[in-house]
Design an enzyme around this catalytic site. Sequence first.
Site, short mmCIF file in Angstrom:
data_model
loop_
_atom_site.label_atom_id
_atom_site.label_comp_id
_atom_site.label_asym_id
_atom_site.label_seq_id
_atom_site.Cartn_x
_atom_site.Cartn_y
_atom_site.Cartn_z
N GLU A 234 0.80 -1.23 0.00
CA GLU A 234 0.00 0.00 0.00
C GLU A 234 0.83 1.28 0.00
O GLU A 234 0.57 2.19 0.78
CB GLU A 234 -0.98 -0.03 1.19
CG GLU A 234 -1.90 -1.23 1.14
CD GLU A 234 -2.76 -1.43 2.39
OE1 GLU A 234 -2.81 -0.54 3.23
OE2 GLU A 234 -3.37 -2.52 2.51
N ASN B 134 2.02 -5.22 -3.12
CA ASN B 134 0.64 -5.57 -2.75
C ASN B 134 -0.18 -4.28 -2.50
O ASN B 134 0.29 -3.37 -1.82
CB ASN B 134 0.70 -6.40 -1.46
CG ASN B 134 -0.60 -7.06 -1.09
OD1 ASN B 134 -1.23 -7.73 -1.92
ND2 ASN B 134 -1.03 -6.92 0.16
N HIS C 33 -10.46 -6.59 -1.46
CA HIS C 33 -11.47 -6.35 -0.41
C HIS C 33 -12.68 -5.75 -1.13
O HIS C 33 -12.70 -4.55 -1.43
CB HIS C 33 -10.93 -5.38 0.66
CG HIS C 33 -9.81 -5.98 1.46
ND1 HIS C 33 -10.02 -7.04 2.32
CD2 HIS C 33 -8.49 -5.70 1.51
CE1 HIS C 33 -8.86 -7.37 2.89
NE2 HIS C 33 -7.92 -6.58 2.41
N GLU D 67 -6.04 -10.91 -0.58
CA GLU D 67 -6.78 -10.65 0.68
C GLU D 67 -8.28 -10.66 0.42
O GLU D 67 -9.02 -9.82 0.97
CB GLU D 67 -6.36 -9.30 1.29
CG GLU D 67 -4.86 -9.17 1.53
CD GLU D 67 -4.44 -7.87 2.21
OE1 GLU D 67 -5.31 -7.16 2.76
OE2 GLU D 67 -3.25 -7.58 2.20
N ASP E 154 -12.10 -10.71 0.32
CA ASP E 154 -13.33 -10.85 1.10
C ASP E 154 -14.38 -10.00 0.41
O ASP E 154 -14.07 -9.09 -0.35
CB ASP E 154 -13.16 -10.51 2.60
CG ASP E 154 -12.50 -9.20 2.92
OD1 ASP E 154 -12.46 -8.32 2.06
OD2 ASP E 154 -12.03 -9.04 4.07
O1 9MR Z 1 -6.87 -7.66 9.18
C1 9MR Z 1 -5.82 -6.91 9.75
C2 9MR Z 1 -6.24 -6.34 11.10
O2 9MR Z 1 -6.44 -7.39 12.02
C3 9MR Z 1 -5.16 -5.38 11.63
O3 9MR Z 1 -5.61 -4.76 12.81
C4 9MR Z 1 -4.82 -4.35 10.57
C5 9MR Z 1 -3.65 -3.46 11.02
O4 9MR Z 1 -2.45 -4.20 11.18
O5 9MR Z 1 -4.44 -4.98 9.35
C6 9MR Z 1 -5.45 -5.79 8.80
O6 9MR Z 1 -4.98 -6.36 7.59
C7 9MR Z 1 -4.76 -5.47 6.52
C8 9MR Z 1 -3.60 -6.00 5.71
O7 9MR Z 1 -2.46 -6.19 6.51
C9 9MR Z 1 -3.26 -5.06 4.54
N1 9MR Z 1 -4.43 -4.80 3.74
C10 9MR Z 1 -5.64 -4.38 4.45
C11 9MR Z 1 -5.95 -5.40 5.55
C12 9MR Z 1 -7.27 -5.03 6.24
O8 9MR Z 1 -7.16 -3.79 6.86
#
Ligand code: 9MR
Length: 331
Positions: free
Chosen positions: A137, A181, A217, A246, A248
């Site tokens: 990101e 990513n 997402h 990722e 969903d």
């Molecule tokens: O699902 C993850 C959540 O439990 C954490 O609190 C958050 C911050 O570390 O990250 C979420 O995962 C993210 C992923 O690492 C990168 N893309 C977006 C995902 C959803 O926010």
Amino acid sequence: MLNSSRIDVSAPLRELAALRRLPVGTCVDMAALAGDPEYAAVLAREFDMVVAENAFKPHSVWMGPREYDFSQTNRLAEFASRHHMTLRGHTLLWHQSVPKWLRTAPVAQIPGLVREYIHAIVGRYRGVITVWDVVNEALTDGEASGMRTESFWYKTLGPDYVRLAFTWAHEADPDVRLFYNDYEAEDMGAKSNAVFGLVKELKSLGVPIHGVGLQAHLINGWRASEDNRTNVRRIAGLGLEWQVTEADIRMQLEGNPPSDEQVEVQAAGYRDLMELCLTEPGCTGFVTWGFSDAHSWIPGFRKGWGAALPFDIHFRPKPAYLALSDALRGC
Ligand code: 9MR
């Protein structure tokens, strides 16, 4: 709501996917893995690739200069090995995962510390992790998508930091495949143009980059379009792999259980996404961001939304599961 007799779990996703030579994975919540035997059993039964939801992020591992806590990462690596799964690494540099102590470190020391960290974690899981999300990101949203100049990594490592991170990861493990990513880059548009521009530039500079992770997402009602095909084809056209990293598909619940119609619409979206991966060139993995609605980031981060995954809160397969299974069977 569900007619479970329609749902055949006698051939788990990982078996069907293996016949298509496609790794099928999910992210793992380490607390659920430790505390819920049913969670662990479904995970092991259905998937042949895992990625930590949070355990491999710098803020979880990197405790201080040359000080690393690999206890959770090792647990996941052991679980993966025990169940003959491959491991995805997520992630080395992300603006939302900066260890607190690092923010106050002298700026001049940061490039050296980051290089050491990347060498330590990539080196430790050399030969175990098959793909790393090296940078996550790095690009902004909106029409003027470009580098996030406010990112700690941009500010301390410089505008060239994405190239540096890939180079350092490659030094630590010359065989691991290295990915960029990002989210909302599945379609054609400003964000995916920026992703494409970034990876194209890295490729042209000879930077060791092997693929693009499309997070996916998605919002219920999403269906694959010609735009999605154009987008993944242009990535593959650069000689890069791509993976759904990722997935969903969230729906608006406002406290109610999902309706039959909502879950059927969701199933169509999952099916399209899997078919996109199976029919277009370059797709080397399909990963969902969790598998059961009992453990998903969505309700905590998007109020009123949920039910985004292929299993319900009781680990019963939803129509989305059947759709993935059908797509893998080619029926
Ligand atoms: O699902 C993850 C959540 O439990 C954490 O609190 C958050 C911050 O570390 O990250 C979420 O995962 C993210 C992923 O690492 C990168 N893309 C977006 C995902 C959803 O926010």
